[in-house]
Motif scaffolding. Sequence first.
Motif, PDB file in Angstrom:
ATOM      1  N   GLN A   1      19.124  12.051  82.117  1.00 47.36           N
ATOM      2  CA  GLN A   1      18.413  12.834  81.358  1.00 47.36           C
ATOM      3  C   GLN A   1      17.106  12.791  81.702  1.00 47.36           C
ATOM      4  OE1 GLN A   1      18.385  11.606  77.048  1.00 47.36           O
ATOM      5  NE2 GLN A   1      20.700  11.046  77.026  1.00 47.36           N
ATOM      6  N   GLY A   2      15.970  14.036  81.346  1.00 47.64           N
ATOM      7  CA  GLY A   2      14.695  13.961  81.519  1.00 47.64           C
ATOM      8  C   GLY A   2      13.868  12.927  80.851  1.00 47.64           C
ATOM      9  N   PRO A   3      12.558  12.626  81.247  1.00 48.48           N
ATOM     10  CA  PRO A   3      11.617  11.665  80.481  1.00 48.48           C
ATOM     11  C   PRO A   3      11.421  12.177  79.063  1.00 48.48           C
ATOM     12  CG  PRO A   3      11.131  12.241  82.847  1.00 48.48           C
ATOM     13  CD  PRO A   3      11.989  13.011  82.521  1.00 48.48           C
TER      14      PRO A   3
ATOM     15  N   GLY B   1       3.781   6.500  87.669  1.00 47.49           N
ATOM     16  CA  GLY B   1       4.242   5.353  88.458  1.00 47.49           C
ATOM     17  C   GLY B   1       5.472   5.195  88.716  1.00 47.49           C
ATOM     18  N   GLN B   2       5.963   4.182  89.504  1.00 43.05           N
ATOM     19  CA  GLN B   2       7.190   3.952  89.933  1.00 43.05           C
ATOM     20  C   GLN B   2       8.475   3.623  88.948  1.00 43.05           C
ATOM     21  OE1 GLN B   2       8.650   4.424  93.041  1.00 43.05           O
ATOM     22  NE2 GLN B   2       7.342   3.594  94.535  1.00 43.05           N
TER      23      GLN B   2
ATOM     24  N   PHE C   1       5.520  23.202  84.446  1.00 40.97           N
ATOM     25  CA  PHE C   1       5.503  22.312  85.880  1.00 40.97           C
ATOM     26  C   PHE C   1       6.813  22.216  86.306  1.00 40.97           C
ATOM     27  CE2 PHE C   1       1.274  20.729  84.653  1.00 40.97           C
ATOM     28  CZ  PHE C   1       1.225  20.870  83.247  1.00 40.97           C
TER      29      PHE C   1
ATOM     30  N   TYR D   1       8.358  19.291  88.565  1.00 40.70           N
ATOM     31  CA  TYR D   1       8.249  17.838  89.111  1.00 40.70           C
ATOM     32  C   TYR D   1       9.440  17.525  90.102  1.00 40.70           C
ATOM     33  CZ  TYR D   1       4.281  16.617  86.095  1.00 40.70           C
ATOM     34  OH  TYR D   1       3.204  16.436  85.522  1.00 40.70           O
TER      35      TYR D   1
ATOM     36  N   GLN E   1      11.610  14.250  92.268  1.00 44.27           N
ATOM     37  CA  GLN E   1      11.622  12.813  92.480  1.00 44.27           C
ATOM     38  C   GLN E   1      12.678  12.478  93.531  1.00 44.27           C
ATOM     39  OE1 GLN E   1      13.086  10.477  89.250  1.00 44.27           O
ATOM     40  NE2 GLN E   1      12.286   8.585  89.779  1.00 44.27           N
TER      41      GLN E   1
ATOM     42  N   GLY F   1      14.342   7.101  95.343  1.00 47.26           N
ATOM     43  CA  GLY F   1      13.523   6.025  95.656  1.00 47.26           C
ATOM     44  C   GLY F   1      12.213   6.096  95.538  1.00 47.26           C
ATOM     45  N   GLN F   2      11.596   7.224  95.158  1.00 54.11           N
ATOM     46  CA  GLN F   2      10.099   7.575  94.810  1.00 54.11           C
ATOM     47  C   GLN F   2      10.031   7.886  93.347  1.00 54.11           C
ATOM     48  OE1 GLN F   2       8.409   9.923  97.791  1.00 54.11           O
ATOM     49  NE2 GLN F   2       9.658   9.357  99.553  1.00 54.11           N
ATOM     50  N   HIS F   3       8.750   7.988  93.242  1.00 51.86           N
ATOM     51  CA  HIS F   3       8.530   8.315  91.753  1.00 51.86           C
ATOM     52  C   HIS F   3       8.092   9.859  91.578  1.00 51.86           C
ATOM     53  CE1 HIS F   3       4.392   8.241  93.912  1.00 51.86           C
ATOM     54  NE2 HIS F   3       4.123   8.989  93.351  1.00 51.86           N
ATOM     55  N   LEU F   4       8.224  10.204  90.336  1.00 57.28           N
ATOM     56  CA  LEU F   4       8.163  11.540  89.972  1.00 57.28           C
ATOM     57  C   LEU F   4       6.538  12.078  90.684  1.00 57.28           C
ATOM     58  CD1 LEU F   4       9.348  11.801  86.385  1.00 57.28           C
ATOM     59  CD2 LEU F   4      10.153  13.417  88.235  1.00 57.28           C
TER      60      LEU F   4
ATOM     61  N   LEU G   1       4.295  15.875  91.244  1.00 57.63           N
ATOM     62  CA  LEU G   1       4.212  17.284  91.080  1.00 57.63           C
ATOM     63  C   LEU G   1       4.600  18.102  92.122  1.00 57.63           C
ATOM     64  CD1 LEU G   1       3.106  19.339  88.866  1.00 57.63           C
ATOM     65  CD2 LEU G   1       1.024  19.354  89.810  1.00 57.63           C
TER      66      LEU G   1
ATOM     67  N   PHE H   1      12.982  18.353  88.119  1.00 58.24           N
ATOM     68  CA  PHE H   1      12.542  18.384  86.679  1.00 58.24           C
ATOM     69  C   PHE H   1      11.531  19.622  86.253  1.00 58.24           C
ATOM     70  CE2 PHE H   1      14.863  14.573  85.213  1.00 58.24           C
ATOM     71  CZ  PHE H   1      14.600  13.957  86.277  1.00 58.24           C
TER      72      PHE H   1
ATOM     73  N   PHE I   1      10.353  17.461  79.067  1.00 54.67           N
ATOM     74  CA  PHE I   1      11.086  17.885  80.263  1.00 54.67           C
ATOM     75  C   PHE I   1      12.442  18.224  80.072  1.00 54.67           C
ATOM     76  CE2 PHE I   1       8.604  15.568  83.688  1.00 54.67           C
ATOM     77  CZ  PHE I   1       7.496  14.931  83.135  1.00 54.67           C
ATOM     78  N   GLY I   2      12.760  18.951  81.038  1.00 52.95           N
ATOM     79  CA  GLY I   2      14.139  19.335  81.006  1.00 52.95           C
ATOM     80  C   GLY I   2      15.232  18.183  81.556  1.00 52.95           C
ATOM     81  N   ALA I   3      16.424  18.131  81.335  1.00 54.77           N
ATOM     82  CA  ALA I   3      17.348  17.163  81.859  1.00 54.77           C
ATOM     83  C   ALA I   3      17.411  16.792  83.503  1.00 54.77           C
ATOM     84  CB  ALA I   3      18.792  17.435  81.232  1.00 54.77           C
TER      85      ALA I   3
END
Lengths: 113, 112
Positions: free
Chosen positions: A41-43, A105-106, B34, B36, B38, B41-44, B46, B90, B102-104
């Motif tokens: 799912q999304g955040p 963040g991570q 927006f 985004y 990912q 192994g990395q963060h979200l 833009l 996303f 956010f979308g799924a």
Amino acid sequence: EAEVAQSPRYKITEKSQAVAFWCDPISGHATLYWYRQILGQGPELLVQFQDESVVDDSQLPKDRFSAERLKGVDSTLKIQPAELGDSAMYLCASSPGANTEAFFGQGTRLTVV
Amino acid sequence: AQSVSQHNHHVILSEAASLELGCNYSYGGTVNLFWYVQYPGQHLQLLLKYFSGDPLVKGIKGFEAEFIKSKFSFNLRKPSVQWSDTAEYFCAVKTGGFKTIFGAGTRLFVKA
């Protein structure tokens, strides 16, 4: 490049125990967000701060979750007691203002056993 | 209730193929939009954003998105994908109350 810092990266806890996550946003960012992301799912926004004030906590399960940002800088999200269904990734993000993009963040991956 | 729909959960493409990921939202007021990304192994982070002006916005790494207000859509495109574009994408919508939904997500796998 400035980053949003979160700790711990991973947390395993037993159900009914208390757990806490910490977030340090990018310096100068007034808006801080806590999101929960369930696998696939999304955040989903849990709570949003503007400086030290909560501006949206409509999706925060307030019977067990709490969040604070006492000095308007770093923030702590707490779960007490943890339940199996709380297993998820907990993401912190910050932005210069409420109407701009967020920097993430991570995350902290929580597993409740 | 406000929502964001991403039509494809998984997409598999070969390198050099064209990409289009769909995103539709349900909200009648002014929105900021927006995408985004990912990477493993990395963060979200833009990819691109739309606040106002030209509805065709260009982002990093050759991505672009078009805001079509009448269709409540903000589809992401790239003419030729690379193996390094393998990631989860996303779509997100910030409404007038500054709440971001956010979308799924869409998992893209690019075959080398």
